[in-house]
Scaffold this motif. Structure first.
Motif, PDB file in Angstrom:
ATOM      1  N   GLY A 148       0.786  -1.226   0.000  1.00 45.34           N
ATOM      2  CA  GLY A 148       0.000   0.000   0.000  1.00 45.34           C
ATOM      3  C   GLY A 148       0.820   1.279   0.000  1.00 45.34           C
ATOM      4  N   LEU A 149       2.141   1.152  -0.088  1.00 51.83           N
ATOM      5  CA  LEU A 149       3.010   2.332  -0.005  1.00 51.83           C
ATOM      6  C   LEU A 149       3.369   2.864  -1.386  1.00 51.83           C
ATOM      7  CD1 LEU A 149       5.540   1.164   2.744  1.00 51.83           C
ATOM      8  CD2 LEU A 149       3.568   2.699   3.035  1.00 51.83           C
ATOM      9  N   ARG A 150       3.839   4.105  -1.413  1.00 52.47           N
ATOM     10  CA  ARG A 150       4.441   4.624  -2.637  1.00 52.47           C
ATOM     11  C   ARG A 150       5.667   3.766  -2.930  1.00 52.47           C
ATOM     12  NH1 ARG A 150       9.454   6.630  -3.042  1.00 52.47           N
ATOM     13  NH2 ARG A 150       9.237   8.489  -1.718  1.00 52.47           N
ATOM     14  N   GLN A 151       5.806   3.314  -4.165  1.00 52.47           N
ATOM     15  CA  GLN A 151       6.913   2.403  -4.525  1.00 52.47           C
ATOM     16  C   GLN A 151       8.287   3.050  -4.329  1.00 52.47           C
ATOM     17  OE1 GLN A 151       6.205   0.667  -8.581  1.00 52.47           O
ATOM     18  NE2 GLN A 151       6.803  -1.167  -7.436  1.00 52.47           N
ATOM     19  N   SER A 152       9.253   2.238  -3.994  1.00 53.42           N
ATOM     20  CA  SER A 152      10.620   2.753  -3.838  1.00 53.42           C
ATOM     21  C   SER A 152      11.199   3.158  -5.184  1.00 53.42           C
ATOM     22  CB  SER A 152      11.523   1.678  -3.225  1.00 53.42           C
ATOM     23  OG  SER A 152      11.137   1.427  -1.906  1.00 53.42           O
ATOM     24  N   THR A 153      11.963   4.248  -5.175  1.00 51.91           N
ATOM     25  CA  THR A 153      12.643   4.672  -6.400  1.00 51.91           C
ATOM     26  C   THR A 153      13.994   3.976  -6.499  1.00 51.91           C
ATOM     27  OG1 THR A 153      13.791   6.488  -5.313  1.00 51.91           O
ATOM     28  CG2 THR A 153      11.576   6.946  -6.157  1.00 51.91           C
ATOM     29  N   GLU A 154      14.565   4.006  -7.693  1.00 51.31           N
ATOM     30  CA  GLU A 154      15.882   3.387  -7.886  1.00 51.31           C
ATOM     31  C   GLU A 154      16.924   4.040  -6.984  1.00 51.31           C
ATOM     32  OE1 GLU A 154      16.947   0.674  -9.448  1.00 51.31           O
ATOM     33  OE2 GLU A 154      14.810   0.297  -9.806  1.00 51.31           O
ATOM     34  N   SER A 155      16.824   5.374  -6.826  1.00 49.91           N
ATOM     35  CA  SER A 155      17.850   6.058  -6.020  1.00 49.91           C
ATOM     36  C   SER A 155      17.680   5.730  -4.537  1.00 49.91           C
ATOM     37  CB  SER A 155      17.821   7.565  -6.264  1.00 49.91           C
ATOM     38  OG  SER A 155      16.657   8.138  -5.725  1.00 49.91           O
ATOM     39  N   GLU A 156      16.433   5.503  -4.103  1.00 55.55           N
ATOM     40  CA  GLU A 156      16.224   5.071  -2.713  1.00 55.55           C
ATOM     41  C   GLU A 156      16.823   3.682  -2.489  1.00 55.55           C
ATOM     42  OE1 GLU A 156      12.084   7.444  -1.489  1.00 55.55           O
ATOM     43  OE2 GLU A 156      11.991   5.395  -2.265  1.00 55.55           O
ATOM     44  N   ILE A 157      16.582   2.801  -3.447  1.00 61.90           N
ATOM     45  CA  ILE A 157      17.118   1.441  -3.323  1.00 61.90           C
ATOM     46  C   ILE A 157      18.646   1.484  -3.296  1.00 61.90           C
ATOM     47  CG2 ILE A 157      17.323  -0.792  -4.509  1.00 61.90           C
ATOM     48  CD1 ILE A 157      14.439  -0.327  -5.554  1.00 61.90           C
ATOM     49  N   LYS A 158      19.196   2.350  -4.122  1.00 63.01           N
ATOM     50  CA  LYS A 158      20.656   2.475  -4.190  1.00 63.01           C
ATOM     51  C   LYS A 158      21.215   3.041  -2.885  1.00 63.01           C
ATOM     52  CE  LYS A 158      24.069   4.057  -7.506  1.00 63.01           C
ATOM     53  NZ  LYS A 158      24.335   4.923  -8.661  1.00 63.01           N
ATOM     54  N   ALA A 159      20.467   3.960  -2.275  1.00 69.10           N
ATOM     55  CA  ALA A 159      20.956   4.636  -1.070  1.00 69.10           C
ATOM     56  C   ALA A 159      20.820   3.775   0.187  1.00 69.10           C
ATOM     57  CB  ALA A 159      20.203   5.952  -0.874  1.00 69.10           C
ATOM     58  N   THR A 160      20.091   2.677   0.085  1.00 70.10           N
ATOM     59  CA  THR A 160      19.921   1.814   1.248  1.00 70.10           C
ATOM     60  C   THR A 160      20.782   0.573   1.095  1.00 70.10           C
ATOM     61  OG1 THR A 160      17.604   2.500   1.263  1.00 70.10           O
ATOM     62  CG2 THR A 160      18.229   0.705   2.748  1.00 70.10           C
ATOM     63  N   ALA A 161      21.692   0.379   2.008  1.00 65.02           N
ATOM     64  CA  ALA A 161      22.471  -0.853   1.988  1.00 65.02           C
ATOM     65  C   ALA A 161      21.815  -1.848   2.937  1.00 65.02           C
ATOM     66  CB  ALA A 161      23.900  -0.568   2.426  1.00 65.02           C
ATOM     67  N   VAL A 162      21.764  -3.099   2.524  1.00 67.76           N
ATOM     68  CA  VAL A 162      21.230  -4.158   3.378  1.00 67.76           C
ATOM     69  C   VAL A 162      22.358  -5.131   3.687  1.00 67.76           C
ATOM     70  CG1 VAL A 162      19.494  -5.957   3.639  1.00 67.76           C
ATOM     71  CG2 VAL A 162      18.982  -3.924   2.269  1.00 67.76           C
ATOM     72  N   ILE A 163      22.458  -5.458   4.950  1.00 65.44           N
ATOM     73  CA  ILE A 163      23.486  -6.389   5.424  1.00 65.44           C
ATOM     74  C   ILE A 163      22.810  -7.678   5.816  1.00 65.44           C
ATOM     75  CG2 ILE A 163      25.165  -6.771   7.281  1.00 65.44           C
ATOM     76  CD1 ILE A 163      26.054  -4.651   5.381  1.00 65.44           C
ATOM     77  N   VAL A 164      23.445  -8.796   5.529  1.00 67.90           N
ATOM     78  CA  VAL A 164      22.901 -10.087   5.953  1.00 67.90           C
ATOM     79  C   VAL A 164      24.003 -10.879   6.652  1.00 67.90           C
ATOM     80  CG1 VAL A 164      23.407 -11.235   3.749  1.00 67.90           C
ATOM     81  CG2 VAL A 164      21.585 -12.127   5.236  1.00 67.90           C
ATOM     82  N   MET A 165      23.608 -11.632   7.657  1.00 69.25           N
ATOM     83  CA  MET A 165      24.565 -12.481   8.376  1.00 69.25           C
ATOM     84  C   MET A 165      23.890 -13.800   8.698  1.00 69.25           C
ATOM     85  SD  MET A 165      26.627 -11.762  11.961  1.00 69.25           S
ATOM     86  CE  MET A 165      25.475 -12.365  13.195  1.00 69.25           C
ATOM     87  N   GLU A 166      24.489 -14.886   8.235  1.00 73.37           N
ATOM     88  CA  GLU A 166      23.986 -16.191   8.651  1.00 73.37           C
ATOM     89  C   GLU A 166      24.441 -16.462  10.086  1.00 73.37           C
ATOM     90  OE1 GLU A 166      24.036 -20.941   7.542  1.00 73.37           O
ATOM     91  OE2 GLU A 166      25.152 -19.528   6.282  1.00 73.37           O
ATOM     92  N   ILE A 167      23.519 -16.911  10.906  1.00 70.27           N
ATOM     93  CA  ILE A 167      23.878 -17.221  12.299  1.00 70.27           C
ATOM     94  C   ILE A 167      24.684 -18.521  12.317  1.00 70.27           C
ATOM     95  CG2 ILE A 167      23.031 -17.606  14.636  1.00 70.27           C
ATOM     96  CD1 ILE A 167      20.349 -16.372  13.775  1.00 70.27           C
ATOM     97  N   GLU A 168      25.975 -18.414  12.621  1.00 65.47           N
ATOM     98  CA  GLU A 168      26.821 -19.617  12.676  1.00 65.47           C
ATOM     99  C   GLU A 168      26.885 -20.163  14.098  1.00 65.47           C
ATOM    100  OE1 GLU A 168      30.555 -18.380  11.037  1.00 65.47           O
ATOM    101  OE2 GLU A 168      29.742 -18.210   9.005  1.00 65.47           O
ATOM    102  N   ARG A 169      26.923 -19.255  15.053  1.00 68.31           N
ATOM    103  CA  ARG A 169      26.875 -19.616  16.471  1.00 68.31           C
ATOM    104  C   ARG A 169      25.899 -18.668  17.137  1.00 68.31           C
ATOM    105  NH1 ARG A 169      29.885 -22.714  14.511  1.00 68.31           N
ATOM    106  NH2 ARG A 169      31.965 -23.417  15.136  1.00 68.31           N
ATOM    107  N   ALA A 170      25.240 -19.130  18.181  1.00 68.67           N
ATOM    108  CA  ALA A 170      24.360 -18.234  18.930  1.00 68.67           C
ATOM    109  C   ALA A 170      24.234 -18.766  20.344  1.00 68.67           C
ATOM    110  CB  ALA A 170      22.981 -18.146  18.284  1.00 68.67           C
ATOM    111  N   SER A 171      24.071 -17.863  21.278  1.00 68.24           N
ATOM    112  CA  SER A 171      23.751 -18.296  22.635  1.00 68.24           C
ATOM    113  C   SER A 171      22.782 -17.302  23.249  1.00 68.24           C
ATOM    114  CB  SER A 171      25.018 -18.401  23.489  1.00 68.24           C
ATOM    115  OG  SER A 171      25.682 -17.164  23.552  1.00 68.24           O
TER     116      SER A 171
END
Lengths: 243, 243
Positions: A148-171
């Motif tokens: 339902g939101l205004r769609q993201s623009t290409e420049s917004e997508i470019k300006a947002t970095a997404v980080i991902v980390m697989e959980i290898e160990r956790a406690s």
């Protein structure tokens, strides 16, 4: 990462020197349900990473998808530049449940539930993976909202970095016993108590500039005034990732 | 630590590449009053440190005394063993104030107040400094309480390690503007809101084993049910460190 002392199972993370809870090991948990429940009840985490031996502790919004943790930030940020190559990181979530006032200084404590996750953080580079992550960055917390939101623009997508980390160990580490004095101290005429602490949702404040007739949708039903934030977050997570 | 780009003043921390707020630098503050107020309104922090390049993010209770930050843990803990030599660390406190739902994904955000402090963490070795710190570990939060407690034993003192870190660099980051959409997006028929979040004190739970006639003292007056935890903590800090 070297082989774990206790290998992973279908329902638990492996254990080794990195994530074994040493102090008060009776408080340590490594099973997926415990670890994941603590993560899914939070929106704020702190990520530790090091640049040239200098540690940084950065607060950020995050979310979990299976064994993956996602967080984001500007493409320009220091952390993201560093982590884009795949760097060791530690993501921690802490829920503070109470302050504990005991009969001696040593037994003063707090009830809490925390989880530390270890892995290699890397930048999400694949455009399709990134586009999907940017949807879930909203929809994990507010299921279905992106449609339902205004769609993201290409420049917004470019300006947002997404980080991902697989959980290898956790406690996970949990203290939930309130006042716990030495047996002989209970005979002393000293006041002791557990002081509960809760993080609650307040009354939603609609944007003053919203258009007439635009109402809060039922998609935000989880987030009602007076509710524990962690309950709303956990419920939204179950709705965003059913099954 | 190398010379700062902006030197310290009587009322502000120095600024250099380590602590300058790069992303959204309009949100950055370096003055003592702002930095200290955010620290004094908290009991929980996260400390980042690195062992052999592996970062750890550890939650712990902490307090501030002038430009010094104190935290504690068992003498056996991994962090303390490592930091006892004087190791670079970063202590971060974050207050989450709201979730912000905007009219596009990119402007979804949160209101928050965070502070990152950098310095060299070291074990408190001097017995007198340690004894005083163990008093303030309780009295900073509950002013005057230690005087009425069962005295600490030598083995308890030995089992508690206290860490201290002088704040060499610090930066606070504050977002407090609620919904902030792109100007043209306000014309869209999309619901947007600020969802406030507060951490509150619940009803105190006296220890079920307290002796008859032992009542909650006025020394705990700050910590009343329904109050914001951060207000109680800030007030207690002012009472513990007057002037």
């Amino acid at each position: 990462m070297p082989r774990a002392e206790i290998p992973a199972t279908d329902t638990a993370y492996p254990v080794d020197h990195l994530n074994r809870v040493k102090r008060r090991h009776d408080r340590g948990f490594y099973d997926h349900p415990t670890v994941h429940a603590l993560l899914d009840a939070a929106i704020l985490c702190h990520v530790a990473y090091a640049i040239d031996g200098q540690p940084f502790c950065t607060p950020t919004l995050f979310w979990r998808e299976g064994n993956l943790l996602y967080w984001h930030g500007s493409s320009a940020s220091r952390m993201l530049r560093n982590l884009s190559k795949g760097e060791p990181a530690c993501l921690t979530v802490t829920h503070l449940d109470s302050l504990v006032l005991a009969r001696c200084g040593f037994n003063h404590s707090a009830d809490y539930r925390s989880v530390m996750c270890f892995g290699q953080a890397r930048l999400v580079a694949d455009p399709e993976e990134k586009r999907r992550a940017l949807v879930m960055m909203v929809d994990r917390f507010f299921p279905g909202r992106t449609a339902g939101l205004r769609q993201s623009t290409e420049s917004e997508i470019k300006a947002t970095a997404v980080i991902v980390m697989e959980i290898e160990r956790a406690s996970a580490k949990i203290r939930a016993k309130g006042v716990a004095d030495d047996e002989e101290d209970y005979a002393l005429p000293i006041h002791a108590e557990r002081l509960p602490v809760r993080t609650l949702i307040g009354t939603p404040e609609p944007c003053p500039r919203r258009l007439p007739g635009v109402e809060r949708g039922s998609d935000l039903a989880e987030y009602s005034a007076g509710r524990a934030l962690e309950e709303a977050l956990a419920e939204a997570h179950r709705r965003a990732y059913p099954g």
